[in-house]
Design a protein around this motif. Structure first.
Motif, short mmCIF file in Angstrom:
data_model
loop_
_atom_site.label_atom_id
_atom_site.label_comp_id
_atom_site.label_asym_id
_atom_site.label_seq_id
_atom_site.Cartn_x
_atom_site.Cartn_y
_atom_site.Cartn_z
N THR A 179 8.49 9.09 3.23
CA THR A 179 7.48 9.48 4.21
C THR A 179 8.07 10.25 5.39
O THR A 179 7.38 11.07 6.02
CB THR A 179 6.76 8.24 4.76
OG1 THR A 179 7.70 7.40 5.46
CG2 THR A 179 6.12 7.44 3.63
N ARG A 233 0.87 -1.19 0.00
CA ARG A 233 0.00 0.00 0.00
C ARG A 233 0.90 1.23 0.00
O ARG A 233 1.84 1.30 0.79
CB ARG A 233 -0.92 0.00 1.22
CG ARG A 233 -1.87 1.21 1.29
CD ARG A 233 -2.87 1.05 2.39
NE ARG A 233 -3.75 2.20 2.51
CZ ARG A 233 -5.05 2.11 2.72
NH1 ARG A 233 -5.63 0.93 2.85
NH2 ARG A 233 -5.80 3.20 2.82
N GLU A 275 2.06 4.03 4.22
CA GLU A 275 2.68 3.13 3.24
C GLU A 275 3.06 1.85 3.97
O GLU A 275 3.78 1.90 4.97
CB GLU A 275 3.90 3.79 2.60
CG GLU A 275 4.58 2.90 1.57
CD GLU A 275 5.20 3.70 0.44
OE1 GLU A 275 4.44 4.42 -0.25
OE2 GLU A 275 6.43 3.63 0.28
N GLU A 282 -2.22 8.89 5.40
CA GLU A 282 -1.87 7.89 4.39
C GLU A 282 -0.65 7.09 4.84
O GLU A 282 0.45 7.62 4.96
CB GLU A 282 -1.57 8.57 3.05
CG GLU A 282 -2.77 9.26 2.43
CD GLU A 282 -2.45 9.85 1.07
OE1 GLU A 282 -1.35 9.54 0.53
OE2 GLU A 282 -3.28 10.61 0.55
N ALA A 332 -4.30 1.03 8.22
CA ALA A 332 -4.26 2.04 7.16
C ALA A 332 -5.65 2.45 6.73
O ALA A 332 -5.92 3.63 6.47
CB ALA A 332 -3.46 1.50 5.98
N ASP A 333 -6.56 1.48 6.64
CA ASP A 333 -7.95 1.80 6.28
C ASP A 333 -8.58 2.71 7.32
O ASP A 333 -9.28 3.68 6.98
CB ASP A 333 -8.76 0.51 6.15
CG ASP A 333 -8.43 -0.28 4.89
OD1 ASP A 333 -7.88 0.32 3.94
OD2 ASP A 333 -8.72 -1.49 4.86
N GLY A 374 1.67 5.32 0.44
CA GLY A 374 1.22 6.42 1.27
C GLY A 374 2.30 7.47 1.39
O GLY A 374 3.42 7.28 0.94
N ASP A 383 2.59 9.61 4.52
CA ASP A 383 2.78 10.14 5.88
C ASP A 383 3.68 9.28 6.77
O ASP A 383 4.52 9.81 7.50
CB ASP A 383 1.42 10.32 6.56
CG ASP A 383 0.55 11.34 5.84
OD1 ASP A 383 1.09 12.39 5.46
OD2 ASP A 383 -0.65 11.08 5.64
N GLY A 402 -7.57 11.09 7.12
CA GLY A 402 -6.70 11.81 6.21
C GLY A 402 -5.24 11.43 6.30
O GLY A 402 -4.38 12.11 5.73
N ALA A 453 -7.00 6.22 7.13
CA ALA A 453 -7.34 6.93 5.90
C ALA A 453 -8.57 7.80 6.10
O ALA A 453 -8.69 8.88 5.49
CB ALA A 453 -7.56 5.93 4.77
#
Length: 341
Positions: free
Chosen positions: A266, A212, A244, A242, A233-234, A214, A216, A240, A237
Motif C-alpha cells: 500500500t 480486510r 487494508e 481502500e 474502512a467502510d 485494500g 491505499d 473510493g 470506501a
C-alpha cells in the motif's frame, strides 16, 4: 488441535454466533476437560467473575480447579508461577489489567525468566488473563491498556483477541503453550457476538491476520481498534479509499512479516491501539515499518492512540479520551494527503 478451515469471524447464515465472553468460557471448559492439569484461580472466579465470563465452571469442575483467591494479586501471580513450575497449567485471572502492577515482580522477574535461568530445563505454562479498556465509566484505575509494559519483557507472550472467534482459539493456544502468556480481553467487546465453531481449535500465537484487503493504506490494529478500523474502512470506501486492515492478534511475538508485506503493497501505514499513544506499542510497529519498508513509504507512519492522560470518569471527557473510527479516518486521510516537498 489445529485451526479449522473457516477463519472468518463474522457469522454467516447457518453459523453459530457466540459472545466474546461466552467464547472465553467455552475455551476454558474445553481446556479443563481435555487436560486435568489446567485450573483457574482468581478473585471471585468461582461465582463467575466480575464480568460473569466464568459462570458455570465451578459447578462443572469444582472449587479445587476453579479457585477463589484473596484480593492479593502478588500472591495470586506467585501461586501461578509456582504451580506452572511444578507441572500444572494454571490460568490466573487478574480482574482488571490496572491491578497487574501489583504482580509485576512475579511476572516480569520470575515467570518470564525462569526458563532461561534454568537453561531450558523448566517449563512455565502459565496463562494470565485480564480485561482492559476504557469507555465503560470505570475511571482511571480500571480502564487502562498496558500491553507495552509486557511486550518489552523477553520471555512473555502477549495476546490481544479482537473478536470471539479469536478469543477462543488464542486462549486455547495460550493455555497449551509452555511459556508464560498474557491474554488481554477487551471489556467493551465481551458482549459482541461473532461466529465461533463448537469444536476444539487453536490459533497460532505470533501470527497476524489481514481481515480486510485494500490498496491505499494499511491500518495495523489491535483488540477493539480492529472493529473501529473496519468501520473506518467502510466509511472511506464510499470515498473510493481502500484500507487494508491487519489484526495483530498477538503483540508478542509480533508478526512483522505480515505487517511489512502489507505496507510494501500500500505504501502508507497507520497503527491504531486503545492505549496511550506516547510510548505505546504502536511506536515499535512504526519503527519496524520504517526500518523494513522505508523505500516503499509514501508518507510518514501515522499513529492512533489515547491522549497522555488518565482515563476520565466523567462520560463527556471519557468520550473524548477513547479512540474510535473517527480517529482512524482522520489518520488515514492525513496519510493520503501527505506529499513530499
Amino acid at each position: 488441535m489445529s485451526q479449522p478451515a473457516h477463519t472468518d469471524p463474522r457469522p454467516a447464515a447457518g453459523q453459530r454466533p457466540l459472545k466474546y465472553g461466552a467464547a472465553i468460557n467455552e475455551a476454558l471448559a474445553i481446556a479443563m476437560r481435555t487436560d486435568p492439569t489446567v485450573f483457574l484461580a482468581g478473585e471471585d472466579v468461582a461465582v463467575g467473575g466480575v464480568f460473569s465470563i466464568y459462570r458455570g465452571l465451578a459447578e462443572e469442575f469444582g472449587t479445587k480447579r476453579v479457585v477463589d483467591t484473596p484480593v492479593a494479586e502478588a500472591g495470586l501471580a506467585g501461586l501461578g508461577v509456582g504451580a506452572a513450575a511444578t507441572g500444572l497449567r494454571p490460568v490466573i485471572d487478574i480482574m482488571f489489567m490496572d491491578f497487574i502492577g501489583i504482580a509485576m515482580d512475579q511476572l516480569v522477574n520470575q515467570a518470564a525468566k525462569m526458563k532461561y535461568m534454568f537453561g531450558g530445563s523448566l517449563r512455565m505454562p502459565l496463562t494470565i488473563v485480564t480485561v482492559a479498556g476504557a469507555g465503560t465509566g470505570s475511571a482511571a484505575q480500571h480502564s487502562q491498556y498496558l500491553e507495552a509494559w509486557f511486550c518489552h519483557v523477553p520471555g512473555l507472550k502477549v495476546v490481544m483477541p479482537s473478536n470471539a472467534y479469536d478469543a477462543k482459539g488464542l486462549l486455547l493456544a495460550a493455555i497449551r503453550d509452555d511459556n508464560p502468556t498474557l491474554v488481554i480481553f477487551n471489556k467493551r467487546t465481551l458482549g459482541v457476538s461473532t461466529h465461533v465453531p463448537e469444536e476444539d481449535y487453536e490459533l497460532p500465537l505470533g501470527k497476524a491476520r489481514v481481515v480486510r484487503t485494500g490498496r491505499d493504506v494499511t491500518v495495523v490494529a489491535s483488540a477493539r481498534m480492529v472493529a473501529e478500523s473496519l468501520a473506518a474502512a467502510d466509511r472511506l470506501a464510499a470515498e473510493g479509499v481502500e484500507i487494508e486492515v491487519v489484526d495483530l492478534r498477538t503483540a508478542s511475538p509480533l508478526d512483522s512479516e505480515t505487517i511489512i508485506q502489507s505496507v510494501r503493497k500500500t505504501g502508507r501505514a497507520v497503527v491504531a491501539h486503545e492505549a496511550v499513544r506516547f510510548a505505546g506499542f504502536g511506536a515499535e510497529i512504526a519503527a519496524q515499518i520504517q526500518e523494513e519498508a522505508f523505500d516503499r513509504l509514501k508518507a510518514p507512519v501515522g499513529r492512533v492512540g489515547a491522549p497522555f492522560a488518565p482515563v476520565p470518569f466523567a462520560p463527556e471527557l471519557e468520550r473524548l479520551h477513547v479512540r474510535n473510527s473517527d480517529h482512524v479516518v482522520e489518520a488515514v486521510r492525513a496519510a493520503l494527503a501527505w506529499r513530499k516537498s
